[in-house]
Design an enzyme around this catalytic site. Sequence first.
Site, short mmCIF file in Angstrom:
data_model
loop_
_atom_site.label_atom_id
_atom_site.label_comp_id
_atom_site.label_asym_id
_atom_site.label_seq_id
_atom_site.Cartn_x
_atom_site.Cartn_y
_atom_site.Cartn_z
N HIS A 96 8.80 -8.64 30.53
CA HIS A 96 9.93 -9.18 29.78
C HIS A 96 10.73 -8.00 29.24
CE1 HIS A 96 12.36 -11.47 27.00
NE2 HIS A 96 11.84 -12.59 27.47
N GLU A 113 19.57 -18.85 29.45
CA GLU A 113 18.82 -17.59 29.53
C GLU A 113 19.19 -16.86 30.81
OE1 GLU A 113 14.73 -18.84 29.14
OE2 GLU A 113 14.90 -19.03 26.97
N ASP A 137 -9.05 -14.80 33.52
CA ASP A 137 -10.40 -15.30 33.82
C ASP A 137 -10.43 -16.25 35.03
OD1 ASP A 137 -10.98 -13.90 31.53
OD2 ASP A 137 -11.35 -15.66 30.28
N ARG A 180 15.40 -11.17 35.06
CA ARG A 180 14.51 -10.31 34.31
C ARG A 180 14.08 -9.04 35.01
NH1 ARG A 180 10.51 -14.43 31.47
NH2 ARG A 180 12.26 -15.16 30.23
N GLU A 226 -0.04 -20.97 34.41
CA GLU A 226 0.18 -19.57 34.78
C GLU A 226 -0.89 -19.00 35.70
OE1 GLU A 226 1.56 -17.21 31.53
OE2 GLU A 226 1.25 -15.34 32.63
N GLY A 261 -3.98 -25.03 27.01
CA GLY A 261 -2.54 -24.81 26.87
C GLY A 261 -1.79 -25.98 27.47
N ARG A 291 9.94 -14.91 38.47
CA ARG A 291 10.15 -16.23 37.85
C ARG A 291 11.46 -16.28 37.08
NH1 ARG A 291 8.94 -18.30 32.55
NH2 ARG A 291 8.17 -16.23 32.03
N HIS A 335 4.45 -9.70 30.72
CA HIS A 335 4.76 -10.99 30.10
C HIS A 335 4.19 -12.17 30.88
CE1 HIS A 335 7.15 -13.86 27.84
NE2 HIS A 335 7.74 -14.30 28.94
P1 FAD Z 1 -2.09 -20.83 28.19
O1 FAD Z 1 -1.18 -21.54 27.30
O2 FAD Z 1 -2.11 -19.35 28.13
O3 FAD Z 1 -3.54 -21.37 27.89
C1 FAD Z 1 -4.67 -20.81 28.51
C2 FAD Z 1 -5.89 -21.53 28.00
O4 FAD Z 1 -7.02 -21.17 28.78
C3 FAD Z 1 -6.25 -21.18 26.55
O5 FAD Z 1 -6.63 -22.38 25.92
C4 FAD Z 1 -7.46 -20.27 26.70
O6 FAD Z 1 -8.35 -20.30 25.61
C5 FAD Z 1 -8.11 -20.86 27.93
N1 FAD Z 1 -8.99 -19.95 28.67
C6 FAD Z 1 -8.66 -18.83 29.33
N2 FAD Z 1 -9.75 -18.29 29.92
C7 FAD Z 1 -10.79 -19.12 29.60
C8 FAD Z 1 -12.17 -19.11 29.89
N3 FAD Z 1 -12.74 -18.14 30.62
N4 FAD Z 1 -12.94 -20.10 29.41
C9 FAD Z 1 -12.41 -21.08 28.63
N5 FAD Z 1 -11.10 -21.13 28.32
C10 FAD Z 1 -10.32 -20.17 28.81
N6 FAD Z 1 7.55 -19.79 29.55
C11 FAD Z 1 8.59 -20.64 29.56
O7 FAD Z 1 8.75 -21.42 30.51
N7 FAD Z 1 9.45 -20.65 28.52
C12 FAD Z 1 9.34 -19.83 27.44
O8 FAD Z 1 10.13 -19.89 26.52
C13 FAD Z 1 8.27 -18.90 27.43
N8 FAD Z 1 8.13 -18.04 26.41
C14 FAD Z 1 7.04 -17.23 26.38
C15 FAD Z 1 6.83 -16.40 25.28
C16 FAD Z 1 5.70 -15.61 25.20
C17 FAD Z 1 5.48 -14.72 24.01
C18 FAD Z 1 4.74 -15.65 26.24
C19 FAD Z 1 3.51 -14.80 26.17
C20 FAD Z 1 4.96 -16.45 27.34
C21 FAD Z 1 6.09 -17.25 27.42
N9 FAD Z 1 6.30 -18.09 28.50
C22 FAD Z 1 7.37 -18.94 28.50
C23 FAD Z 1 5.28 -18.27 29.51
C24 FAD Z 1 4.48 -19.54 29.18
O9 FAD Z 1 4.35 -19.64 27.78
C25 FAD Z 1 3.10 -19.52 29.80
O10 FAD Z 1 3.19 -19.19 31.15
C26 FAD Z 1 2.47 -20.90 29.66
O11 FAD Z 1 2.45 -21.29 28.32
C27 FAD Z 1 1.07 -20.86 30.21
O12 FAD Z 1 0.45 -22.08 29.92
P2 FAD Z 1 -1.00 -22.34 30.46
O13 FAD Z 1 -1.39 -23.69 30.02
O14 FAD Z 1 -1.07 -22.00 31.89
O15 FAD Z 1 -1.90 -21.21 29.72
C1 SIN Z 2 11.97 -16.04 26.42
O1 SIN Z 2 12.11 -16.84 25.51
O2 SIN Z 2 12.70 -15.07 26.63
C2 SIN Z 2 10.82 -16.24 27.33
C3 SIN Z 2 11.17 -17.27 28.29
C4 SIN Z 2 10.23 -17.23 29.44
O3 SIN Z 2 9.32 -16.42 29.50
O4 SIN Z 2 10.45 -18.05 30.32
#
Ligand code: FAD
Ligand code: SIN
Length: 523
Positions: free
Chosen positions: A242, A114, A221, A289, A374, A13, A385, A350
């Site tokens: 959310h 927001e 995980d 929120r 995250e 991610g 948050r 969320h």
């Molecule tokens: P992720 O993007 O969740 O990626 C996790 C990665 O880890 C994936 O590739 C997965 O395959 C991998 N993984 C997990 N476990 C394992 C394992 N055991 N072995 C190998 N790979 C593994 N935040 C904002 O700031 N603004 C927004 O507008 C916003 N909108 C959102 C809307 C939605 C619907 C959601 C669900 C969340 C939103 N958030 C938003 C929160 C934000 O998107 C996430 O917190 C952020 O994208 C997390 O990024 P990350 O790289 O930590 O994890």
């Molecule tokens: C949203 O677009 O409402 C999500 C934004 C966030 O989770 O920070």
Amino acid sequence: MRYEVDFLVVGSGIAGLSFALKVAPYGKVCILTKGAADEGSTRYAQGGIAAVMYDSDSFDKHIHDTLVAGDGICDREVVEMTIREAPDRIRELVQYGVNFDRDSSGGHFDLHREGGHSEFRILHHKDNTGEEIERGLLEAARSHPNIEIKERQFAIDIITQHHLGQRVTKHTPGIECYGVYALDCDTNRIDTYLAKVTLLATGGMGNVYSTTTTPVISTGDGVAMVHRARGVLSDLEFMQFHPTSLYNPAEKPAFLITEAMRGAGAVLKDRDGREFMQKYDKRLSLAPRDIVARAIDNEMKLSGKDYLYLDARGIGKKHLIEGFPTIYAKCLSIGIDITRDMIPIRPAAHYQCGGIKVDRNGESSIKYLYAAGECSCTGLHGGNRLASNSLLEAVVYAHNAAMDAIESVKGVPFKNEVPDWNAEGMVLNEEMVLITQTKRELQEIMWNYVGIVRSDLRLQRAFDRLNLIFRETEDLYNRSVLTEPLSELRNLIACAYLIIKMARARRENVGLHYSLDLIEKKV
Ligand code: FAD
Ligand code: SIN
């Protein structure tokens, strides 16, 4: 199979990819990801990423909003550092090829607002910002010669002295990470990845709950692995719900209705079409929120209804269709025309504010192990948050971790004496129902007893129920060949246990932790 890499990244991610791109000039990078490379919460982010880009806003205001949303328990220095670093990190995203919407002159970024934000400061790409960020970063990573992305590789455990036969407890000083064991989901083989430095970027744990906006891969995980490795975790009682996920009960994950829609003028209404937020907070539908989700939860309980409404009609047809095309199309696909109809909504799990405790450099309590995004807990979010601060935190901490890791990788040898995974005597568990049913039970327990509003009795009940599930699942684990669903179930159970444990230890209502048996936080 055994592999050796300088930088091992678990997760593709925003956090994992940003880190990988920064360390790639300094060594071989391998990214393990358990599904398709673009699958994770990042891809589903709608609202955008918060940053102060122009003089009409100020760092002080963004810092203040973050501290207020966090209900007074954020780490102030972390907040200041993150928010001041934001513009640099945004410019880097643009350099990697990420497009944010610009205003009609094409010069300045078009900014949204927001809940909890006192200014318009959310950079976005229509209402699918995460998809655009994931696309841009993934393309950049895929074209880098030093980065290898391996899909369907499921990290099971981080390797420490424990795997060399030493007793490791949470009081053991100097726990070190030597890499991870990972399950190849296509062959069911467990491989050994030795690394000089490992970054966990495994995302959230929304699937601990039955209703969540997070994708199915969000099963905590990374947090569970660090728990098993006896590393330090923090703030897991602060699960963010959310306020507005689309009410469409059969759909998993729940589809999000971005808060930016309330920023543009949409308002919450009860089932009779009356506004109700004035009863709860003077900021109305744009309160932080935790407050809005509790208000909705309360209104749903008082009325006995499964959903309430978000009324976006006042925003106007043109703005709705052009500014929120994903939501417009999604709702239309289930018969709701948001330019004419109110949108049925309910809260959904969320975002996990807590996680693997890291320092300013993103390093965990385990040496050579970093965490970002995250799955980490930096202190930025405190008790709750602020919207759109998550993507920001991920890029800031991926940067800090990368800068530190580039130094710590120097002179570190691979730990060649690490043994391969031992699966002797294990049999293939053919009863999938044991896993799917247990997962469902767990999610219902957490939703009903450890949700938006808690009590001592509910937490006790959840703990007792979880104990049984834990024992049954460990028994299964000790007999069975490890599979992805079984591993995820164990991780979800570990996360649920940690949420309950930390919720019981928190003796005041603060941020997202709200119990009927506790008093309000002392100010
Ligand atoms: P992720 O993007 O969740 O990626 C996790 C990665 O880890 C994936 O590739 C997965 O395959 C991998 N993984 C997990 N476990 C394992 C394992 N055991 N072995 C190998 N790979 C593994 N935040 C904002 O700031 N603004 C927004 O507008 C916003 N909108 C959102 C809307 C939605 C619907 C959601 C669900 C969340 C939103 N958030 C938003 C929160 C934000 O998107 C996430 O917190 C952020 O994208 C997390 O990024 P990350 O790289 O930590 O994890
Ligand atoms: C949203 O677009 O409402 C999500 C934004 C966030 O989770 O920070």
